[in-house]
Design an enzyme around this catalytic site. Structure first.
Site, PDB file in Angstrom:
ATOM      1  N   HIS A  67       0.847  -1.208   0.000  1.00  0.00           N
ATOM      2  CA  HIS A  67       0.000   0.000   0.000  1.00  0.00           C
ATOM      3  C   HIS A  67       0.876   1.250   0.000  1.00  0.00           C
ATOM      4  O   HIS A  67       0.619   2.211  -0.734  1.00  0.00           O
ATOM      5  CB  HIS A  67      -0.881   0.066   1.257  1.00  0.00           C
ATOM      6  CG  HIS A  67      -1.940  -0.989   1.345  1.00  0.00           C
ATOM      7  ND1 HIS A  67      -2.152  -1.737   2.470  1.00  0.00           N
ATOM      8  CD2 HIS A  67      -2.884  -1.380   0.450  1.00  0.00           C
ATOM      9  CE1 HIS A  67      -3.175  -2.558   2.280  1.00  0.00           C
ATOM     10  NE2 HIS A  67      -3.636  -2.354   1.054  1.00  0.00           N
ATOM     11  N   LYS A 125     -16.748  -7.241  10.386  1.00  0.00           N
ATOM     12  CA  LYS A 125     -17.372  -7.231  11.714  1.00  0.00           C
ATOM     13  C   LYS A 125     -16.313  -7.174  12.814  1.00  0.00           C
ATOM     14  O   LYS A 125     -16.479  -6.497  13.807  1.00  0.00           O
ATOM     15  CB  LYS A 125     -18.274  -8.442  11.878  1.00  0.00           C
ATOM     16  CG  LYS A 125     -19.516  -8.254  11.043  1.00  0.00           C
ATOM     17  CD  LYS A 125     -20.694  -9.085  11.477  1.00  0.00           C
ATOM     18  CE  LYS A 125     -21.905  -8.718  10.663  1.00  0.00           C
ATOM     19  NZ  LYS A 125     -21.721  -9.049   9.233  1.00  0.00           N
ATOM     20  N   ARG A 180      -1.735  -6.270  -8.309  1.00  0.00           N
ATOM     21  CA  ARG A 180      -0.513  -7.041  -8.072  1.00  0.00           C
ATOM     22  C   ARG A 180      -0.334  -8.133  -9.109  1.00  0.00           C
ATOM     23  O   ARG A 180       0.731  -8.339  -9.649  1.00  0.00           O
ATOM     24  CB  ARG A 180      -0.566  -7.678  -6.676  1.00  0.00           C
ATOM     25  CG  ARG A 180      -0.471  -6.672  -5.552  1.00  0.00           C
ATOM     26  CD  ARG A 180      -0.934  -7.260  -4.270  1.00  0.00           C
ATOM     27  NE  ARG A 180      -2.341  -7.655  -4.386  1.00  0.00           N
ATOM     28  CZ  ARG A 180      -3.130  -7.941  -3.378  1.00  0.00           C
ATOM     29  NH1 ARG A 180      -2.658  -7.943  -2.155  1.00  0.00           N
ATOM     30  NH2 ARG A 180      -4.388  -8.251  -3.568  1.00  0.00           N
ATOM     31  N   SER A 206      -3.182  -7.578   2.933  1.00  0.00           N
ATOM     32  CA  SER A 206      -3.573  -7.417   4.336  1.00  0.00           C
ATOM     33  C   SER A 206      -4.086  -8.742   4.897  1.00  0.00           C
ATOM     34  O   SER A 206      -3.808  -9.093   6.041  1.00  0.00           O
ATOM     35  CB  SER A 206      -4.662  -6.360   4.470  1.00  0.00           C
ATOM     36  OG  SER A 206      -4.175  -5.110   4.056  1.00  0.00           O
TER      37      SER A 206
END
Ligand code: PNS
Length: 160
Positions: free
Chosen positions: A19, A43, A92, A130
């Site tokens: 990032h 969540k 990517r 991530s």
């Protein structure tokens, strides 16, 4: 002179060096780059919105034209609110392409005035996501060199 503000949207849970590499590239070509964190996408995120905002702000301090914001709802609504004209996303590998293609065309359907701009991160980060960072961290592996220092620090604190 035209002033181009671009939005770099994502979940950033957490921010990775991939990032950061893309932010550096975006900061070079756009007049302004707004890193926009999607609120309430998960969540139970690893990091709260406040933590993610802080880590991005800390890691991008050297770029005068980069700011951090968060949004809820449609990305195109946020982009309109921000008077942005482009949306930046990283690609990517080919596997990213289909999802990005669909999102870009849906966004264009919703708001034809925005251009989607795709950039490739440095190849050393082409396998970093991530999701994998979270998984490796949660299973006790090292993510050193793959995330910015502030993220590494906070991960260490979380581990206790
Ligand atoms: O980091 P991510 O999870 O790949 O980012 C995905 C993101 C935040 C760019 C995408 O989920 C998004 O734009 N969500 C906002 C809701 C929206 O606008 N949906 C329609 C897009 S086609």
């Amino acid at each position: 002179m035209k002033h181009v503000r671009a939005i770099y949207p994502g979940t950033f849970d957490p921010l990775t060096n991939g990032h950061l590499d893309l932010i550096a590239r975006g900061a070079k070509i756009f007049d302004e780059l707004v890193v926009a964190i999607l609120r309430n996408s998960e969540k139970s995120p690893l990091f709260t919105l406040e933590e993610r905002t802080q880590m991005i702000a800390d890691s991008t301090r050297q770029y005068q034209n980069v700011t951090v914001a968060s949004f809820e709802g449609l990305l195109v609504d946020f982009a309109r609110e921000q008077q942005a004209s482009a949306v930046l996303r990283g690609i990517r590998a080919i596997s990213d392409y289909e999802y990005e293609f669909q999102m870009a065309l849906m966004n264009r359907h919703l708001a034809p005035e925005f251009e989607a701009v795709f950039m490739m991160p440095a190849e050393e980060y082409s396998y970093v996501s991530s999701r994998l960072i979270r998984e490796v961290f949660q299973l006790g592996g090292s993510v050193e060199g793959l995330v910015p220092g502030v993220v590494l620090e906070r991960l260490r604190i979380k581990k206790g």
